[in-house]
Design a protein around this motif. Sequence first.
Motif, PDB file in Angstrom:
ATOM      1  N   SER A 187       2.185  23.887 -12.432  1.00 46.59           N
ATOM      2  CA  SER A 187       2.839  22.604 -12.150  1.00 46.59           C
ATOM      3  C   SER A 187       2.371  22.158 -10.768  1.00 46.59           C
ATOM      4  N   SER A 188       2.871  21.052 -10.297  1.00 53.20           N
ATOM      5  CA  SER A 188       2.470  20.570  -8.979  1.00 53.20           C
ATOM      6  C   SER A 188       3.524  19.642  -8.408  1.00 53.20           C
ATOM      7  N   THR A 189       3.412  19.438  -7.117  1.00 54.87           N
ATOM      8  CA  THR A 189       4.209  18.396  -6.487  1.00 54.87           C
ATOM      9  C   THR A 189       3.610  17.041  -6.875  1.00 54.87           C
ATOM     10  N   PRO A 190       4.305  15.972  -6.665  1.00 55.20           N
ATOM     11  CA  PRO A 190       3.729  14.649  -6.997  1.00 55.20           C
ATOM     12  C   PRO A 190       2.405  14.419  -6.266  1.00 55.20           C
ATOM     13  N   LEU A 191       1.431  13.886  -6.980  1.00 58.95           N
ATOM     14  CA  LEU A 191       0.161  13.482  -6.351  1.00 58.95           C
ATOM     15  C   LEU A 191       0.393  12.172  -5.603  1.00 58.95           C
ATOM     16  N   GLU A 192      -0.004  12.140  -4.350  1.00 61.62           N
ATOM     17  CA  GLU A 192       0.258  10.956  -3.528  1.00 61.62           C
ATOM     18  C   GLU A 192      -1.037  10.447  -2.889  1.00 61.62           C
ATOM     19  N   ILE A 193      -1.159   9.139  -2.843  1.00 60.33           N
ATOM     20  CA  ILE A 193      -2.280   8.483  -2.157  1.00 60.33           C
ATOM     21  C   ILE A 193      -1.708   7.697  -0.980  1.00 60.33           C
ATOM     22  N   HIS A 194      -2.257   8.000   0.191  1.00 60.44           N
ATOM     23  CA  HIS A 194      -1.769   7.369   1.425  1.00 60.44           C
ATOM     24  C   HIS A 194      -2.853   6.475   2.045  1.00 60.44           C
ATOM     25  N   TYR A 195      -2.389   5.370   2.570  1.00 50.77           N
ATOM     26  CA  TYR A 195      -3.229   4.552   3.445  1.00 50.77           C
ATOM     27  C   TYR A 195      -2.594   4.620   4.828  1.00 50.77           C
ATOM     28  N   SER A 196      -3.288   5.245   5.771  1.00 50.11           N
ATOM     29  CA  SER A 196      -2.700   5.519   7.079  1.00 50.11           C
ATOM     30  C   SER A 196      -1.434   6.341   6.854  1.00 50.11           C
ATOM     31  N   GLU A 197      -0.292   5.902   7.381  1.00 50.70           N
ATOM     32  CA  GLU A 197       0.942   6.659   7.171  1.00 50.70           C
ATOM     33  C   GLU A 197       1.762   6.121   6.005  1.00 50.70           C
ATOM     34  N   PHE A 198       1.219   5.194   5.264  1.00 49.28           N
ATOM     35  CA  PHE A 198       1.962   4.589   4.163  1.00 49.28           C
ATOM     36  C   PHE A 198       1.545   5.210   2.825  1.00 49.28           C
ATOM     37  N   LYS A 199       2.539   5.560   2.045  1.00 50.24           N
ATOM     38  CA  LYS A 199       2.256   6.032   0.688  1.00 50.24           C
ATOM     39  C   LYS A 199       2.123   4.819  -0.219  1.00 50.24           C
ATOM     40  N   VAL A 200       0.925   4.656  -0.786  1.00 55.51           N
ATOM     41  CA  VAL A 200       0.660   3.458  -1.585  1.00 55.51           C
ATOM     42  C   VAL A 200       0.632   3.744  -3.085  1.00 55.51           C
ATOM     43  N   ALA A 201       0.590   5.034  -3.491  1.00 56.87           N
ATOM     44  CA  ALA A 201       0.574   5.366  -4.925  1.00 56.87           C
ATOM     45  C   ALA A 201       1.024   6.818  -5.095  1.00 56.87           C
ATOM     46  N   SER A 202       1.568   7.111  -6.261  1.00 54.63           N
ATOM     47  CA  SER A 202       2.001   8.481  -6.564  1.00 54.63           C
ATOM     48  C   SER A 202       1.961   8.703  -8.066  1.00 54.63           C
ATOM     49  N   GLY A 203       1.877   9.980  -8.456  1.00 55.55           N
ATOM     50  CA  GLY A 203       1.850  10.327  -9.878  1.00 55.55           C
ATOM     51  C   GLY A 203       2.365  11.751 -10.081  1.00 55.55           C
ATOM     52  N   HIS A 204       2.810  12.026 -11.298  1.00 56.42           N
ATOM     53  CA  HIS A 204       3.417  13.329 -11.595  1.00 56.42           C
ATOM     54  C   HIS A 204       2.601  14.038 -12.675  1.00 56.42           C
ATOM     55  N   MET A 205       2.297  15.288 -12.447  1.00 51.10           N
ATOM     56  CA  MET A 205       1.582  16.103 -13.427  1.00 51.10           C
ATOM     57  C   MET A 205       2.582  16.913 -14.251  1.00 51.10           C
ATOM     58  N   GLU A 206       2.439  16.863 -15.558  1.00 53.97           N
ATOM     59  CA  GLU A 206       3.312  17.632 -16.430  1.00 53.97           C
ATOM     60  C   GLU A 206       2.989  19.129 -16.324  1.00 53.97           C
ATOM     61  N   GLU A 207       4.030  19.935 -16.404  1.00 50.18           N
ATOM     62  CA  GLU A 207       3.837  21.397 -16.360  1.00 50.18           C
ATOM     63  C   GLU A 207       3.183  21.863 -17.650  1.00 50.18           C
ATOM     64  N   PHE A 208       2.330  22.866 -17.550  1.00 50.99           N
ATOM     65  CA  PHE A 208       1.622  23.390 -18.720  1.00 50.99           C
ATOM     66  C   PHE A 208       1.355  24.874 -18.538  1.00 50.99           C
ATOM     67  N   TYR A 209       0.998  25.517 -19.665  1.00 48.56           N
ATOM     68  CA  TYR A 209       0.707  26.962 -19.669  1.00 48.56           C
ATOM     69  C   TYR A 209      -0.784  27.178 -19.809  1.00 48.56           C
ATOM     70  N   LEU A 210      -1.292  28.089 -19.002  1.00 53.75           N
ATOM     71  CA  LEU A 210      -2.715  28.426 -19.022  1.00 53.75           C
ATOM     72  C   LEU A 210      -2.840  29.906 -19.366  1.00 53.75           C
TER      73      LEU A 210
END
Length: 302
Positions: A187-210
């Motif tokens: 699993s993971s924490t939310p994926l975040e895209i920042h411009y300078s100190e501002f968070k401009v986008a985010s996404g969530h990865m579903e948990e899976f088994y490997l």
Amino acid sequence: MPKRESDATSLTSWSATQSPLHRPVYYVTSPVHSHHDAIRISFSHSSPGASPVHPYYDPYHHQRYSSSPIHHYRESNARLSSSWRKLPTHHHGPSESDDDNGRGSMGCYVTWFVLAFVLLFTLFSLILWGASLSYKPQVIVKDVVFRNYDLHAGTDITGVPTNMISINSTVRIAFRNPATFFGVQASSTPLEIHYSEFKVASGHMEEFYLSRESRRVVVVAVAGVHVPLYGGGSSLRSRADDGGAPAVVPLELSFTVRARAHVLGHLVKVKFYHRVRCSVTLREDRLGKPLTLAKACEYRDG
């Protein structure tokens, strides 16, 4: 008839040898009593008279009874019987103390067995845990595709005027589990895209088994719609907004991958953490095309 000199000499010699001072003395000691209880027996063939040891000494009676083997046996037997009656009697049968000792020994054995089992199991678990650390799941960010970029003026929810940015993108992440004897839950924490100190986008990865010795590529949508930049976005521009050259926007992608492995059921668990940070450049003229991030990311454990 007058005695001859030889007869007198013989009698004198016989009497001297049988004198009380030269009588042989014998001691019979009881096995139980000490030497103070010894029985002194004398043999004598002298004439009746007082014994040097006993004042009223009867030679005939003493010779008849005291020197008799049967008398010696009976007297010794009586003394031994009297002594044996005084000896303490020991019981060798099972007693309550013996049962307590037996139960105590059995409890001690059980305790040592449990302790040894726990120690061996702990040692075995530590060995498995240490061996599993060398099979860390591998994480590689392959590329990112910016599908949409929009910058326009607007107001936030409180009515403050500011530039607003919208980004729509997808990130491809490759996972590999090199372990030969356990699988991992990723699993993971939310994926975040920042411009300078501002968070401009985010996404969530579903948990899976490997599963063990397997690979997988995961695609995560990372987006932001009408995100206010306030004073931080004053230098940003967009070709759609001013009709000029395509915009180039420096961004940063960051997230942390968490992998959990059950090495020995639920008894031995191993956790892995990978911190990922990638420098990304959004080019307005390359929207919809993948940007390779193979050399643009840093990976840190923990």
